[in-house]
Enzyme design. Structure first.
Site, mmCIF file in Angstrom:
data_model
loop_
_atom_site.group_PDB
_atom_site.id
_atom_site.type_symbol
_atom_site.label_atom_id
_atom_site.label_comp_id
_atom_site.label_asym_id
_atom_site.label_seq_id
_atom_site.Cartn_x
_atom_site.Cartn_y
_atom_site.Cartn_z
ATOM 1 N N SER A 1 3.735 4.273 -15.526
ATOM 2 C CA SER A 1 2.640 4.593 -16.020
ATOM 3 C C SER A 1 1.360 4.493 -15.214
ATOM 4 C CB SER A 1 2.374 3.614 -17.467
ATOM 5 O OG SER A 1 3.518 3.262 -17.965
ATOM 6 N N GLU B 1 6.820 6.593 -8.825
ATOM 7 C CA GLU B 1 5.339 5.941 -8.840
ATOM 8 C C GLU B 1 4.592 7.028 -7.849
ATOM 9 O OE1 GLU B 1 4.084 1.817 -8.182
ATOM 10 O OE2 GLU B 1 6.126 1.310 -9.274
ATOM 11 N N ASP C 1 -3.636 -4.139 -18.447
ATOM 12 C CA ASP C 1 -2.408 -3.021 -18.306
ATOM 13 C C ASP C 1 -2.652 -2.138 -19.589
ATOM 14 O OD1 ASP C 1 -1.814 -3.680 -15.859
ATOM 15 O OD2 ASP C 1 -0.396 -5.043 -16.731
ATOM 16 N N GLY D 1 0.806 -1.240 -0.010
ATOM 17 C CA GLY D 1 0.212 -0.018 0.202
ATOM 18 C C GLY D 1 0.687 1.229 -0.014
ATOM 19 N N ASN E 1 -4.876 2.673 -12.921
ATOM 20 C CA ASN E 1 -4.162 1.791 -12.318
ATOM 21 C C ASN E 1 -2.704 2.450 -12.399
ATOM 22 O OD1 ASN E 1 -3.109 -0.437 -11.264
ATOM 23 N ND2 ASN E 1 -2.578 -1.150 -13.393
ATOM 24 N N ARG F 1 -5.752 -8.281 -8.667
ATOM 25 C CA ARG F 1 -6.786 -9.046 -9.381
ATOM 26 C C ARG F 1 -7.060 -8.427 -10.549
ATOM 27 N NH1 ARG F 1 -10.338 -12.711 -5.754
ATOM 28 N NH2 ARG F 1 -11.587 -12.649 -7.881
ATOM 29 N N ASN G 1 1.754 3.120 -2.713
ATOM 30 C CA ASN G 1 0.927 4.078 -3.464
ATOM 31 C C ASN G 1 -0.138 4.679 -2.980
ATOM 32 O OD1 ASN G 1 2.447 4.490 -6.325
ATOM 33 N ND2 ASN G 1 2.416 2.122 -5.827
ATOM 34 N N LEU H 1 -9.664 -6.932 -13.322
ATOM 35 C CA LEU H 1 -11.249 -6.653 -13.159
ATOM 36 C C LEU H 1 -12.052 -7.161 -14.346
ATOM 37 C CD1 LEU H 1 -9.851 -4.737 -11.066
ATOM 38 C CD2 LEU H 1 -11.112 -2.898 -12.231
ATOM 39 N N GLU I 1 -10.867 -3.064 -20.522
ATOM 40 C CA GLU I 1 -11.104 -4.700 -20.176
ATOM 41 C C GLU I 1 -9.631 -5.647 -20.205
ATOM 42 O OE1 GLU I 1 -14.787 -5.916 -21.956
ATOM 43 O OE2 GLU I 1 -15.764 -4.038 -21.349
ATOM 44 N N HIS J 1 1.314 1.150 -12.938
ATOM 45 C CA HIS J 1 2.113 -0.048 -13.465
ATOM 46 C C HIS J 1 3.571 0.337 -13.574
ATOM 47 C CE1 HIS J 1 2.518 -3.724 -15.400
ATOM 48 N NE2 HIS J 1 3.511 -2.980 -16.135
ATOM 49 N N GLU K 1 9.759 5.198 -6.514
ATOM 50 C CA GLU K 1 9.930 6.791 -6.321
ATOM 51 C C GLU K 1 9.262 7.535 -7.162
ATOM 52 O OE1 GLU K 1 13.954 8.464 -5.827
ATOM 53 O OE2 GLU K 1 14.485 6.567 -4.526
HETATM 54 C C1 GRF Z 1 3.721 -1.080 -7.791
HETATM 55 O O1 GRF Z 1 4.835 -1.256 -8.098
HETATM 56 C C2 GRF Z 1 2.839 -0.743 -8.461
HETATM 57 O O2 GRF Z 1 3.341 -0.202 -9.746
HETATM 58 C C3 GRF Z 1 2.069 -2.384 -8.770
HETATM 59 O O3 GRF Z 1 2.134 -2.862 -7.687
HETATM 60 C C4 GRF Z 1 3.289 -2.494 -6.629
HETATM 61 C C5 GRF Z 1 2.315 -1.976 -5.581
HETATM 62 O O4 GRF Z 1 3.121 -1.529 -4.534
HETATM 63 N N1 GRF Z 1 0.880 -2.333 -9.643
HETATM 64 P P1 GRF Z 1 2.351 -0.697 -3.465
HETATM 65 O O5 GRF Z 1 1.579 -1.817 -2.668
HETATM 66 O O6 GRF Z 1 1.655 0.403 -3.963
HETATM 67 O O7 GRF Z 1 3.358 -0.225 -2.160
#
Ligand code: GRF
Length: 203
Positions: free
Chosen positions: A139, A177, A148, A12, A110, A94, A14, A96, A145, A112, A175
């Site tokens: 990104s 992200e 990514d 968690g 999302n 998961r 992000n 969607l 659907e 990625h 970092e």
């Molecule tokens: C991140 O690298 C994100 O890009 C990917 O999963 C990871 C999640 O990290 N989708 P966190 O749970 O947000 O720390």
């Protein structure tokens, strides 16, 4: 007012970056309502509680829309609706269902850890290293659907160095992200994201 729901499955970080940003910048227009985890007892749930955000675990063996229906029920119980809501996937492990995606059309984002469309799916940082790319990154995209594959909102690049390992590269991408995701939430809240087919125009 945008009501925000965040979906997680683990650490968690992000989610935390978005919640911190909202707290520090007082974006009046975005109200975090609920954090839902697909896994019990993950670190992200404790982090959300520290912010005073309600949390819910939806962990069962249901598949596809049968599972997602439960997520949508929770989102709507917390007023994250298709009219006023934004759903942020933040390390949510998961796929969607089409029904979920259609219900919140262009209202699910999302993050990625690669420069899409390169290296979709799992282990993107490893795939980038193995491929030998010199530049990778992260990104944020709207969810469609596919895997990514939705319209890209914004990206940040990270230079790959010769002695990078999976860990060092992942850390530097993470970092970026943490800067990129809150920025995209902000743009959404300011209604500055215009989706034209595959393209997202920032107005
Ligand atoms: C991140 O690298 C994100 O890009 C990917 O999963 C990871 C999640 O990290 N989708 P966190 O749970 O947000 O720390």
């Amino acid at each position: 007012m945008i009501n925000l729901g965040i979906l997680i499955s683990g650490r968690g970080s992000n989610m935390e970056s978005i919640l911190n940003f909202l707290k520090e910048n007082a974006i009046a227009d975005v109200c975090p309502k609920i954090v839902i985890s697909s896994k019990p007892e993950v670190e992200g749930l404790k982090k959300a509680t520290k912010f005073g955000i309600p949390t819910k675990v939806v962990s069962n063996n249901l598949k596809g829309w049968n599972y997602d229906k439960e997520i949508v029920n929770v989102l709507q119980k917390y007023e994250v609706n298709p009219e006023n809501g934004l759903v942020c996937l933040a390390g949510y492990m998961r796929l969607l269902s089409p029904e979920f995606v259609r219900t919140y059309k262009m209202r699910i984002m999302n993050i990625h850890p690669s420069l899409l469309p390169s290296f979709p799916g799992l282990n993107s940082q490893k795939k980038a290293l193995d491929y030998g790319v010199k530049v990778t990154g992260c990104s944020v995209h709207f969810v469609d659907e596919g895997l990514d594959s939705g319209p890209i909102i914004a990206q940040k690049h990270v230079i790959v160095s010769d002695n990078d390992t999976y860990e060092t590269l992942s850390d530097r991408i993470l970092e970026q992200e943490h800067i990129l995701y809150p920025y995209c939430v902000k743009l959404f809240s300011e209604r500055r994201l215009l989706v034209e087919g595959r393209k997202v125009v920032i107005t």
